[in-house]
Scaffold this motif. Structure first.
Motif, PDB file in Angstrom:
ATOM      1  N   LEU A   1       8.749  39.122  58.691  1.00 10.50           N
ATOM      2  CA  LEU A   1       8.582  39.677  60.048  1.00 10.50           C
ATOM      3  C   LEU A   1       7.555  40.606  60.266  1.00 10.50           C
ATOM      4  CD1 LEU A   1      12.319  40.703  60.713  1.00 10.50           C
ATOM      5  CD2 LEU A   1      10.937  38.888  61.646  1.00 10.50           C
TER       6      LEU A   1
ATOM      7  N   THR B   1       3.170  38.350  70.782  1.00 17.39           N
ATOM      8  CA  THR B   1       4.286  38.046  70.308  1.00 17.39           C
ATOM      9  C   THR B   1       5.506  38.553  71.114  1.00 17.39           C
ATOM     10  OG1 THR B   1       3.644  38.606  68.248  1.00 17.39           O
ATOM     11  CG2 THR B   1       5.655  38.435  68.165  1.00 17.39           C
TER      12      THR B   1
ATOM     13  N   THR C   1      11.838  41.219  55.507  1.00 16.96           N
ATOM     14  CA  THR C   1      11.285  42.563  56.222  1.00 16.96           C
ATOM     15  C   THR C   1       9.699  42.111  56.357  1.00 16.96           C
ATOM     16  OG1 THR C   1      12.834  43.579  54.906  1.00 16.96           O
ATOM     17  CG2 THR C   1      11.050  45.270  56.059  1.00 16.96           C
TER      18      THR C   1
ATOM     19  N   ILE D   1      16.369  34.205  58.521  1.00 13.13           N
ATOM     20  CA  ILE D   1      16.278  35.712  59.352  1.00 13.13           C
ATOM     21  C   ILE D   1      17.225  35.751  60.706  1.00 13.13           C
ATOM     22  CG2 ILE D   1      14.684  36.674  61.230  1.00 13.13           C
ATOM     23  CD1 ILE D   1      12.165  35.859  59.237  1.00 13.13           C
TER      24      ILE D   1
ATOM     25  N   GLY E   1       4.410  38.357  60.682  1.00 19.65           N
ATOM     26  CA  GLY E   1       4.592  37.747  61.931  1.00 19.65           C
ATOM     27  C   GLY E   1       5.225  36.188  61.853  1.00 19.65           C
TER      28      GLY E   1
END
Lengths: 544, 195
Positions: free
Chosen positions: A425, A278, A422, A459, A428
């Motif tokens: 994220l 990532t 939250t 986001i 992923g």
């Protein structure tokens, strides 16, 4: 392992690189056979071209021509500069000769479907061209020269992202590049432009790959192709044999056919075994990936000296009588291409730009093709239907099996519904490549990818609003500091006031001693007296 | 025994140990108090971070930080109209409270807007400049004023003091800030208000 590889390369020739297994994936019906039935055709020159330069918001646009100018084929029309983003310029060239009628914003057939600034060119039909400067012996040119020539030809990523090719190539100056991967996987249903290109012009693509390899100073070049394209594979093998004198120019890796095998991270893992984490970029691992179309454009830019004025586009869909692949001049209207394929207007339900899974619906057939338009579908009413009404998630887990990024789509969907950024994220969501495999397998017809897109937007807005609030807080604190400082200063001035008046009094006698000042004061009192006398005299006169 | 205690060396030892004991007890008390204070401070900071920082004062406090302090001491957390439902959710999660609707006594949520001065009508009274919490208005006495759009928080505080009513709140998609965006690695920590 290495001995095994050597053995394999002995027996199998060019198939010396093994494809590795990657996670997830689906196998939708390809629907490519219709457009592959005929050879690649060049379009006749349309009477009007709308040449996209780029969205005005993305970079600074410099026009090199003006309205009513006569331009020649290959002439540079405009340059879009991305210097704010640390990228270089991308020029746009005239696909044919004609007169520029207007420069305005219009819709372009690409994924984002943003308005882009376009140059409208009325074609004169003479197709008068500038003289090209071919470089037949590319091995005499240095990497920097090659990159500069490719940049000047306006080559951008033909796979769909449209990232300037020269910028991607010049990564070699920062990081050493081990692998250059030429992406010929083309896994998405309906799209067959790369396959057609390889089938017919594999020699040029291989030469282009070699140029790209030299331009980015890569050690190895791998052409990755799906195993469902035997004609193209045979053509590449032949081209590689022709190039055999040039030892080890490219290797061929045949990847198992599944969607999305052609996605950047998935194909890198498949071809090299390296998994990109990532937030990492492939160049950090010494890998650069280019599309087949980009390799061909690089060949044209160097060997023929031709700027990028056309691309290969698939035209398909049940509403077209003769679906085929075209070499399309940049700026040709979508409707014009549909007409060439014999569109049955009453059959057409919608137009789609891109493949069936990642493509987006095109609102207007007047939209112009751009350098990233890889596929145009004229869909009839019984194909690519909108999903039926969604039902509740039954937690079957098919989506988790299909996800190529090893995410948990059903969890992401639940967190998207509760706007829990939250957790999103944490799970992923930023690794989601929006391939649509989860949508395809979902038995409850949940609109998964569109929900993730919304979540990603959320986001982003939350991140932005945090940024704003930090900034505003700083500004607020600074103001408080300023106001306090000004108050303190005012207070100290007030406290100092008696002292200052004392000081002034001390200074005063000194002034009396000043003769010039004394005289001026006497003069002033005399003047005032004279003025008063004048006024009195005037009054007396009036009274009389 | 007594002679032993009265010996100067013993007295010294006892005195020293007593001193050490007192010091350690005092140290522990101080540490506990500091911890409490930092916990309170960090809670205030986290609440403050969840607030939109428009500094509009619609909650009844002069700025977001005072309101955050007040929330940490038990005030209701649904008095922030510019933050809307987003802020209420974030605060409810942070404070482990049930989610409540926005308190209508403090105003309604509306989309982000910025102040725009109708410059032809401005008389240059500087009242709006004094009201602006983030110094986003430019101008001098008896000179035309204007709002720096990219700095405006949309707090409405300049509208009220204007004697000629020449300030409008205009809907604006998003504020334009020209500093660099933080990388995604910071995102995980910065987005989760409760982590």
């Amino acid at each position: 392992m290495s001995t095994l590889k050597q053995l394999a390369s002995k027996f199998l020739g060019h198939d010396s690189v093994f494809a590795r297994r990657t996670a997830g994936g689906i196998q939708p019906p390809p629907f490519k056979e219709h457009s592959l039935r005929s050879r690649i055709m060049s379009t006749p020159i349309p009477p009007q071209l709308t040449i996209p330069i780029g969205p005005e918001s993305s970079g600074e646009i410099t026009r090199l021509v003006d309205i009513a100018d006569q331009v020649l084929k290959y002439q540079k029309l405009a340059v879009i500069s991305f210097s704010a983003k640390g990228r270089s310029d991308v020029p746009v060239h005239a696909p044919t000769s004609g007169v520029i009628t207007s420069i305005e914003n219009s819709i372009v057939a690409d994924h984002s479907q943003q308005q882009q600034l376009c140059i409208n060119l009325t074609v004169d039909g003479h197709d008068e061209a500038l003289l090209l400067k071919p470089h037949t012996n590319h091995s005499q040119l240095s990497s920097a020269d090659l990159v500069a020539l490719i940049r000047d030809a306006g080559v951008i990523g033909m796979g769909g992202a449209g990232f300037p090719t020269a910028d991607k190539l010049s990564a070699y100056s920062v990081l050493p590049i081990e692998f250059l991967i030429i992406n010929a996987a083309e896994c998405e249903p309906y799209i067959s432009a790369d396959e057609a290109l390889l089938r017919e012009r594999a020699n040029r693509v291989v030469l282009g790959a070699e140029i790209l390899k030299r331009a980015c100073a890569a050690q190895r070049c791998i052409i990755a192709i799906e195993d469902t394209k035997p004609d193209a594979i045979a053509a590449i093998k032949q081209a590689l044999l022709n190039e055999a004198s040039n030892q080890q120019c490219c290797e061929l890796v045949i990847v198992p056919s599944k969607y999305p095998a052609g996605s950047e991270k998935q194909l890198i893992q498949c071809a090299t075994g390296i998994e990109i984490a990532t937030g990492q970029h492939p160049t950090e691992h010494g890998i650069i990936m280019h599309n087949v179309g980009t390799a061909y454009a690089a060949y044209e830019a160097i060997i023929e000296g031709k700027p990028c004025i056309s691309r290969f586009t698939t035209l398909c869909g049940q509403a077209l009588k003769t679906p085929k692949n075209f070499e399309v001049l940049i700026g040709t209207a979508v409707g014009f291409l549909f007409e060439l394929c014999g569109i049955e207007a009453n059959k057409k339900q919608k137009s789609i730009v891109g493949g069936s899974l990642m493509g987006s619906e095109l609102g207007n057939d007047k939209a112009a093709t751009c350098k990233t338009t890889n596929c145009l579908i004229a869909a009839s009413s019984n194909e690519l239907q909108a999903p039926k009404a969604e039902r509740a998630c039954i937690r079957c887990g098919y989506c988790a099996d299909a996800c190529p990024s090893k995410l948990l789509p059903q969890q992401l969907f639940a967190f998207s519904k509760t706007l829990d950024t939250t957790q999103l994220l944490e799970h992923g969501i930023l690794d989601c490549i929006e391939c649509g495999a989860c949508d395809y397998v979902c038995p409850s017809q949940l609109p998964l990818v569109s929900t993730y897109k919304e979540s990603k937007k959320l986001i982003e807005t939350r991140r932005q609003s945090l940024e704003y609030s930090d900034y505003w807080q700083q500004r607020f604190q600074f103001r408080q500091y300023r106001v306090k400082k000004e108050k303190d200063q005012a207070l100290s001035r007030k406290l100092d006031a008696p002292l200052q008046s004392m000081q002034a009094a001390e200074r005063a006698p000194k002034n009396k001693n000043n003769e010039a000042d004394f005289i001026s004061k006497e003069q002033a009192s005399r003047d005032i007296a004279a003025a008063v006398a004048r006024v009195k005299a005037r009054r007396n006169e009036k009274n009389k | 025994m007594l002679p032993l205690i009265s010996h100067w060396l013993t007295q010294l030892v006892i005195g020293a140990s007593l001193l050490l004991l007192t010091a350690s007890v005092l140290g522990k008390i101080t540490r506990y108090l500091t911890q409490q204070l930092t916990a309170q401070k960090s809670l205030v900071n986290r609440i403050n971070r969840a607030l939109p920082q428009t500094q509009c004062g619609q909650c009844g406090h002069p700025g977001c930080l005072p309101y955050a302090r007040s929330i940490s001491l038990g005030e209701a957390s649904n008095k922030c109209p510019p933050g809307g439902q987003e802020t209420i959710l974030a605060l409810a999660e942070l404070l482990n409270e049930p989610v409540r609707g926005l308190d209508p006594a403090h105003g309604q949520f509306r989309d982000f807007s910025v102040a725009v001065i109708r410059e032809g009508e401005c008389i240059g009274c500087t009242k709006c400049i004094q009201a602006c919490p983030v110094d986003a208005i430019l101008g001098g006495p008896k000179l035309m004023h204007t709002v720096i759009t990219s700095e405006c928080t949309g707090c409405d505080l300049c509208v009220e003091p204007c004697p000629v009513d020449c300030i409008d709140m205009i809907n604006h998609l998003a504020p334009a800030i020209s500093h660099t965006t933080p990388p995604y690695s910071d995102l995980r920590s910065s987005l989760g208000a409760n982590t």
